[in-house]
Design a protein around this motif. Sequence first.
Motif, PDB file in Angstrom:
ATOM      1  N   ARG A   1       2.153   1.659  -3.616  1.00 43.23           N
ATOM      2  CA  ARG A   1       1.112   2.237  -4.343  1.00 43.23           C
ATOM      3  C   ARG A   1       0.943   3.715  -4.040  1.00 43.23           C
ATOM      4  NH1 ARG A   1      -2.806  -2.896  -3.631  1.00 43.23           N
ATOM      5  NH2 ARG A   1      -1.727  -4.045  -5.171  1.00 43.23           N
ATOM      6  N   GLU A   2       0.837   4.288  -2.870  1.00 40.07           N
ATOM      7  CA  GLU A   2       0.667   5.495  -2.528  1.00 40.07           C
ATOM      8  C   GLU A   2       1.755   6.611  -3.050  1.00 40.07           C
ATOM      9  OE1 GLU A   2       0.234   6.021   1.590  1.00 40.07           O
ATOM     10  OE2 GLU A   2      -1.951   4.778   1.546  1.00 40.07           O
ATOM     11  N   GLU A   3       3.002   5.866  -2.933  1.00 37.35           N
ATOM     12  CA  GLU A   3       4.278   6.574  -3.562  1.00 37.35           C
ATOM     13  C   GLU A   3       4.115   6.723  -5.122  1.00 37.35           C
ATOM     14  OE1 GLU A   3       7.673   4.605  -2.284  1.00 37.35           O
ATOM     15  OE2 GLU A   3       7.319   5.238   0.098  1.00 37.35           O
TER      16      GLU A   3
ATOM     17  N   GLU B   1       0.779  -1.167  -0.055  1.00 37.94           N
ATOM     18  CA  GLU B   1       0.198   0.005   0.102  1.00 37.94           C
ATOM     19  C   GLU B   1       0.924   1.186   0.139  1.00 37.94           C
ATOM     20  OE1 GLU B   1      -3.358   0.555  -0.406  1.00 37.94           O
ATOM     21  OE2 GLU B   1      -3.301  -1.636  -0.796  1.00 37.94           O
ATOM     22  N   LYS B   2       1.911   1.225   0.815  1.00 39.71           N
ATOM     23  CA  LYS B   2       2.831   2.228   0.490  1.00 39.71           C
ATOM     24  C   LYS B   2       3.390   2.721  -0.634  1.00 39.71           C
ATOM     25  CE  LYS B   2       4.395   2.121   5.493  1.00 39.71           C
ATOM     26  NZ  LYS B   2       5.742   1.783   6.372  1.00 39.71           N
TER      27      LYS B   2
ATOM     28  N   GLU C   1       1.189   6.923  -6.871  1.00 47.83           N
ATOM     29  CA  GLU C   1       0.194   7.618  -7.179  1.00 47.83           C
ATOM     30  C   GLU C   1       0.617   9.282  -6.980  1.00 47.83           C
ATOM     31  OE1 GLU C   1      -3.022   6.368  -4.850  1.00 47.83           O
ATOM     32  OE2 GLU C   1      -3.417   4.461  -6.087  1.00 47.83           O
ATOM     33  N   THR C   2       1.281   9.509  -5.825  1.00 48.25           N
ATOM     34  CA  THR C   2       1.732  10.768  -5.661  1.00 48.25           C
ATOM     35  C   THR C   2       2.479  11.453  -6.589  1.00 48.25           C
ATOM     36  OG1 THR C   2       3.618  10.397  -4.138  1.00 48.25           O
ATOM     37  CG2 THR C   2       1.112  10.680  -3.223  1.00 48.25           C
TER      38      THR C   2
END
Length: 92
Positions: free
Chosen positions: A62-64, A59-60, A66-67
């Motif tokens: 994926r968030e990285e 999840e981390k 996406e940002t």
Amino acid sequence: MISTSPKDAMRAFLASKVAEKLVENPDAVTLYAAERAPDPKPYVKKTTNSEQVFRREIEKMREELETPAPTDPVVSKSNAHLMLDDYPGLSS
């Protein structure tokens, strides 16, 4: 000598009382249909700690992704006083 146990005597006594009651009143006992057994719940595997950590890391990541990446370089507060001009031998 064969003796009957108190439990056997009690069972015989109760059976005779039930038989007498049914002779007096045949509607004294009501039979109901058996209830359907509940469906078993499907098996759900409990996640282990390593699986939970793995999911958090994914999840981390994926968030990285996406940002959006910052366009201007971020200068940390500890190195805010350093400038590239302070080192004449370095080129960008």
